[in-house]
Design an enzyme around this catalytic site. Structure first.
Site, PDB file in Angstrom:
ATOM      1  NE  ARG A 111      -3.839   0.651   1.983  1.00  0.00           N
ATOM      2  CZ  ARG A 111      -5.044   0.733   2.550  1.00  0.00           C
ATOM      3  NH1 ARG A 111      -5.222   1.448   3.636  1.00  0.00           N
ATOM      4  NH2 ARG A 111      -6.057   0.073   2.041  1.00  0.00           N
ATOM      5  CG  HIS A 138      -8.377   0.007  -2.693  1.00  0.00           C
ATOM      6  ND1 HIS A 138      -7.621  -1.115  -2.382  1.00  0.00           N
ATOM      7  CD2 HIS A 138      -8.981   0.389  -1.527  1.00  0.00           C
ATOM      8  CE1 HIS A 138      -7.769  -1.382  -1.088  1.00  0.00           C
ATOM      9  NE2 HIS A 138      -8.580  -0.499  -0.551  1.00  0.00           N
ATOM     10  CD  GLN A 141     -12.942  -1.861  -0.692  1.00  0.00           C
ATOM     11  OE1 GLN A 141     -12.148  -1.789   0.219  1.00  0.00           O
ATOM     12  NE2 GLN A 141     -14.159  -2.378  -0.536  1.00  0.00           N
ATOM     13  CG  ASP A 233     -13.623   5.958  -0.882  1.00  0.00           C
ATOM     14  OD1 ASP A 233     -13.573   5.815   0.364  1.00  0.00           O
ATOM     15  OD2 ASP A 233     -12.591   6.017  -1.592  1.00  0.00           O
ATOM     16  CB  CYS A 273     -14.187   0.987   0.172  1.00  0.00           C
ATOM     17  SG  CYS A 273     -13.606   2.668   0.400  1.00  0.00           S
ATOM     18  NE  ARG A 301     -10.285  -5.320   0.572  1.00  0.00           N
ATOM     19  CZ  ARG A 301      -9.585  -4.297   1.057  1.00  0.00           C
ATOM     20  NH1 ARG A 301     -10.200  -3.254   1.587  1.00  0.00           N
ATOM     21  NH2 ARG A 301      -8.251  -4.284   0.995  1.00  0.00           N
TER      22      ARG A 301
HETATM   23  N1   CP Z   1     -11.225  -0.207   2.548  1.00  0.00           N
HETATM   24  C1   CP Z   1      -9.940  -0.251   2.964  1.00  0.00           C
HETATM   25  O1   CP Z   1      -9.013  -0.525   2.208  1.00  0.00           O
HETATM   26  O2   CP Z   1      -9.780  -0.020   4.298  1.00  0.00           O
HETATM   27  P1   CP Z   1      -8.383   0.186   5.081  1.00  0.00           P
HETATM   28  O3   CP Z   1      -7.845   1.529   4.657  1.00  0.00           O
HETATM   29  O4   CP Z   1      -8.785   0.154   6.519  1.00  0.00           O
HETATM   30  O5   CP Z   1      -7.460  -0.917   4.701  1.00  0.00           O
HETATM   31  N1  NVA Z   2     -10.020   6.590  -1.261  1.00  0.00           N
HETATM   32  C1  NVA Z   2      -9.616   6.214   0.056  1.00  0.00           C
HETATM   33  C2  NVA Z   2      -9.805   4.750   0.269  1.00  0.00           C
HETATM   34  C3  NVA Z   2      -9.471   4.239   1.638  1.00  0.00           C
HETATM   35  C4  NVA Z   2      -9.607   2.760   1.761  1.00  0.00           C
HETATM   36  C5  NVA Z   2      -8.150   6.602   0.271  1.00  0.00           C
HETATM   37  O1  NVA Z   2      -7.345   6.438  -0.664  1.00  0.00           O
HETATM   38  O2  NVA Z   2      -7.822   7.070   1.359  1.00  0.00           O
END
Ligand code: CP
Ligand code: NVA
Length: 314
Positions: A111, A138, A141, A233, A273, A301
């Protein structure tokens, strides 16, 4: 024991666009099977002794916990690697990091901010690299989202999904995923918050193949009307905190509340999400209401990523 197809072994999962509908369906089918096994507490240790390294340059609740628990349930081991604690944070190159980690690990989940960094890591690693979120994508997700929609509605093809709010990373992967399964996808965003043009083009090409559609609008009510799925989101993603005030102003009116959900009808489901910012992109009433599928979505997930790991890790 479950039969795991072998043809995806070694594959990276850095973005939706490079996976075919058939291959994605293989993941979703195995995910359903693994969910059943997990709920019945039946043995499915498909990756005994394997180690998944998980590099995090941004915070996480779901991604971290679901990957760590998932690899353990498959009989393997997860290693949490905070990017700042790695030499990567002091300038070691992505190539060197990829090369070294490939000697220890069986797969890497990352990530981070830049999608290019993930692609570079995948290019140089000899083990599968999985994208756990970047500024533009993502895909894990989207796997959980598609699994949840199919589970709740019994199909993907022809399902009308309205994404409301910021045309961000989550929107991009969901749009690409939806377009591969013949879904009718509409993103309703304020002007200036549309999903990236190249992603829209790619999704439209997939939609032509699958019989789906990809539409953009600036009218949230029109998008919600008659939709089977409403999705949203956060308006301020990780790394955008300095823009928060402007975003709150620009995105006002694009949140999902009971009134907007009413446009979609009583059979529609709501997805997010998570994490949610109540009173911004969604209300607490909707998330805890009867049409919400967000908790199943969060759970899925785990199952979707376990399926992915079981398919790609050798
Ligand atoms: N939806 C999602 O990826 O959540 P986190 O940021 O908690 O991993
Ligand atoms: N769009 C959000 C998703 C978090 C899971 C971000 O990138 O922070």
């Amino acid at each position: 024991m479950v039969e795991v197809p072998q043809h995806l072994k070694g594959r990276d999962f850095t973005r939706m666009a490079t996976w075919s509908p058939d291959d994605l369906k293989t993941v979703l089918d195995l995910a359903d099977e693994l969910k059943g096994l997990q709920h019945r507490r039946e043995d499915h240790r498909l990756l005994p002794g394997r180690t998944l390294g998980m590099i995090f340059q941004k915070p996480s609740t779901r991604t971290r916990v679901s990957f760590e628990v998932g690899i353990a349930q498959l009989g393997g081991h997860g290693l949490y690697l905070r990017a700042d604690d790695l030499q990567l944070g002091r300038g070691e190159t992505i190539r060197d990091t990829a090369t070294v980690l490939s000697r220890y690990l069986d797969a890497i989940m990352i990530r981070t901010f830049s999608q290019d960094d993930v692609e570079q890591l995948a290019e140089h690693a000899t083990i599968p690299v999985i994208n756990g979120l970047t500024d533009t994508a993502h895909p894990c997700q989207a796997l959980g989202d598609l699994m949840t929609i199919r589970e709740r509605l019994g199909r993907l093809s022809g399902v009308r999904i309205a994404y409301l709010g910021d045309g961000n990373n989550v929107c991009a992967s969901l749009m690409l995923g939806a377009s591969k399964f013949g879904m009718r996808f509409t993103a309703a965003t304020p002007s200036g918050y549309e999903p990236e043009e190249n992603v829209v083009k790619s999704a439209r090409r997939s939609a032509v193949q699958s019989g789906g559609t990809v539409e953009l609008t600036h009218d949230p009510r029109a998008a919600a009307r008659g939709a089977d799925v409403l999705y949203t989101d956060v308006w301020t993603s990780m790394g955008q905190d300095a823009e928060r005030e402007r975003r709150l102003k620009d995105l006002a009116g694009f949140g999902i509340d009971q009134e907007l959900l009413g446009q979609a009808g009583s059979d529609a489901i709501v997805l997010h999400c998570l994490p949610a910012h109540y009173g911004e992109e969604i209300t607490q009433e909707v998330v805890y209401g009867p049409q919400s599928a967000v908790w199943d979505e969060a759970e899925n997930r785990l199952h979707a990523q376990k399926a992915l790991l079981a398919l790609v890790v050798r």
